[in-house]
Design an enzyme around this catalytic site. Structure first.
Site, mmCIF file in Angstrom:
data_model
loop_
_atom_site.group_PDB
_atom_site.id
_atom_site.type_symbol
_atom_site.label_atom_id
_atom_site.label_comp_id
_atom_site.label_asym_id
_atom_site.label_seq_id
_atom_site.Cartn_x
_atom_site.Cartn_y
_atom_site.Cartn_z
ATOM 1 N N ASP A 57 0.826 -1.202 0.000
ATOM 2 C CA ASP A 57 0.000 0.000 0.000
ATOM 3 C C ASP A 57 0.865 1.259 0.000
ATOM 4 O O ASP A 57 1.987 1.272 0.520
ATOM 5 C CB ASP A 57 -0.875 -0.024 1.261
ATOM 6 N N GLU A 113 0.185 -0.733 -4.879
ATOM 7 C CA GLU A 113 -0.866 0.267 -5.074
ATOM 8 C C GLU A 113 -0.205 1.590 -5.418
ATOM 9 O O GLU A 113 0.589 2.127 -4.647
ATOM 10 C CB GLU A 113 -1.700 0.427 -3.803
#
Length: 531
Positions: A171, A230
């Site tokens: 992330d 991401e």
């Protein structure tokens, strides 16, 4: 163990057989297990509550990790010790002295801002310094220029690999490093002004180091692990993270541009976006994301009729497809009162929307609270339409969004979709088509994304399609039916009419079947850990 992770859920489902799909299996390149996978993203608090506390949980599911290395909680022991200057944690985070204005006044170290707006610095009265937080003030950034931090975070990976994890989704990759000189950035809140805090060159090397950790571990048992990232950057930037055979990085860099699809997008725009990704990424890294927990749902952005169309479009593209939990039902955004909102922050990067609307509970049946929880009050309210749009009701309707999705998911694992050639075609302003071909067989996805009925004839598609074609899958609002013959040289079957926001999947074959196992990765993001 510090809180720097969320969760992925992994399941293998048997989806039976495909009708009308050629069983071509000879001489096909062996794919890695993620290369043609359906990735199904969950928001665990909203999936299924098994203990009656109003919040979803993960009971009974195999877990894969959503790895959030950029920051920890300010309640993490690492941070508390760093704040007290206790070694070796003293420099685990990014600390800076106040900038002196004059003999009596000081201010923040520089003009850096966090993604939610406002300064990226917060004062610690204990340490008498500022710490950096590119996200919320309760999420201090780790200092990856400290080798001990890098080792700690590699140990986090190894800890979960030892528990059987099959991969990681990393992330917030763009924020991993910041420029060492801490100079002011150009004024303005735009992404292009964040020249010292976003997409620093060291980010790419760090991702490669994590890939090396996974590859080394995989060599022990022969089971390949997936590293995905991401990042909302354009494909040319994402490709840097993927790397090459000599310097491998993440196998997948999520392509998020389709989360911005709106009714204004015509066939040419769609084609431009698809070709941009296909031209930029190596085939093994193709991936497509339509919506997620941070963005408005497909049905709300577009329309209920558009759900089948965009599921058709997404699931049969080459590569990995990411589907957010509820999209298969046509779930829409929640319309919340202010007193029902839980997300303390906006969507970030200049947005003013609250993300709670995209994270509503799954609607399982027509019982109280849609079967999500036995609690009187779920953590967020369920959709008021749950009594008629739920999973149980859609299972019983052969033309529902859910059953259409299941047929598409089954077709996705056929050789023609996993290995077939891929070509795109702009048929008209609002009609788009792409084909998947393998040997003598062809699958075509034909969608009308406009607001008027369109007539499509052999002359429009003849150069791209063999004749005849058969309807394999249809949207619920389609005029043609499954099994119908279309685009033949018979006068009555040369043309089809497509209602607004309708679509069909066409096939050259009518009755061949193939059985296989279906991989579904369930990506779950814990709002408790990731904002």
């Amino acid at each position: 163990m510090t809180q720097v992770f969320g969760f992925l859920l992994f399941s293998i489902l048997s989806l039976g057989s495909t009708e009308g799909v050629p069983a071509l299996t000879q001489n096909l390149t062996q794919l890695d297990w993620w290369e043609s996978t359906l990735l199904y993203q969950l928001y665990p608090r909203s999936f299924k509550d098994s203990d009656g506390d109003g919040m979803g949980d993960l009971n009974g599911m195999k877990l894969l990790l959503d790895y959030v290395p950029n920051h920890t909680s300010d309640q993490c022991e690492w941070f508390k010790l760093s704040e007290q200057r206790v070694d070796p944690y003293t420099d685990y985070y990014i600390w800076r002295d106040a900038k002196r204005i004059n003999d009596t006044h000081t201010t923040v170290p520089n003009n850096w801002i966090n993604i939610f707006g406002g300064t990226a610095w917060r004062w610690s009265e204990k340490r008498k310094q500022y710490f950096l937080h590119q996200f919320a003030p309760q999420q201090p950034d780790l200092n990856f220029r400290n080798p001990k931090v890098k080792k700690e975070m590699e140990d986090v990976l190894l800890f979960w690999l030892d528990l059987g994890i099959d991969g990681f989704r990393v992330d917030a990759v763009p924020w991993l490093y910041e420029a060492e000189h801490f100079m002011d950035e150009p004024p303005g809140k735009g992404w292009h002004n964040r020249i010292y805090t976003i997409e620093q060159p060291e980010n790419v090397e760090l991702v490669r180091e994590w890939r090396a950790v996974l590859d080394e571990y995989s060599r022990k048992d022969g089971h390949k692990r997936l590293l995905a990232i991401e990042d909302y950057s354009p494909p040319p930037k994402l490709v840097e993270y993927i790397g090459n055979e000599t310097h491998p990085g993440s196998q997948i860099a999520f392509f998020f541009y389709l989360t911005f699809v709106r009714n204004e997008w015509n066939a040419t725009i769609v084609d431009r976006v698809v070709r941009w990704a296909a031209k930029s990424f190596p085939r093994r890294a193709y991936n497509w994301v339509l919506d997620n927990h941070d963005n408005s749902r497909t049905r709300t952005r577009l329309s209920d009729e558009s759900v089948d169309v965009w599921n058709m479009f997404m699931l049969l593209l080459p590569g990995l497809t990411s589907v957010y939990c509820g999209t298969e039902l046509g779930l829409e955004d929640l319309n919340l009162r202010k007193d029902q909102q839980k997300d303390p922050l906006n969507g970030g990067n200049g947005r003013t929307d609250r993300r709670d609307s995209y994270r509503g509970p799954m609607i399982w049946d027509d019982t109280e609270n849609a079967g999500f929880t036995t609690s009187k009050y779920p953590w967020l309210p369920v959709q008021p339409s749950y009594w008629r749009w739920n999973v149980k009701a859609q299972q019983q309707d052969p033309n529902s969004h859910l059953n259409t999705f299941k047929r598409l998911a089954t077709l996705k694992k056929s050789p023609i979709i996993t290995h077939g050639d891929f070509e795109t075609h702009v048929i008209s302003t609002w009609v788009y088509m792409y084909t998947r071909s393998l040997e003598d067989d062809t699958i075509a996805v034909l969608i009308n994304i406009g607001s008027e009925t369109e007539e499509i004839c052999v002359k429009n598609v003849g150069c791209a399609l063999p004749s005849p074609m058969f309807v394999h899958i249809r949207s619920a609002n389609s005029i043609v039916n499954i099994g119908d013959t279309v685009f033949s040289h018979e006068k009555s079957k040369r043309c089809i009419h497509m209602r607004p926001h309708s679509g069909v999947v066409l096939s050259t074959s009518k009755g061949v079947s193939v059985t296989y196992s279906m991989f579904i990765i369930l990506l779950a993001v814990l709002s408790k850990l990731i904002l």
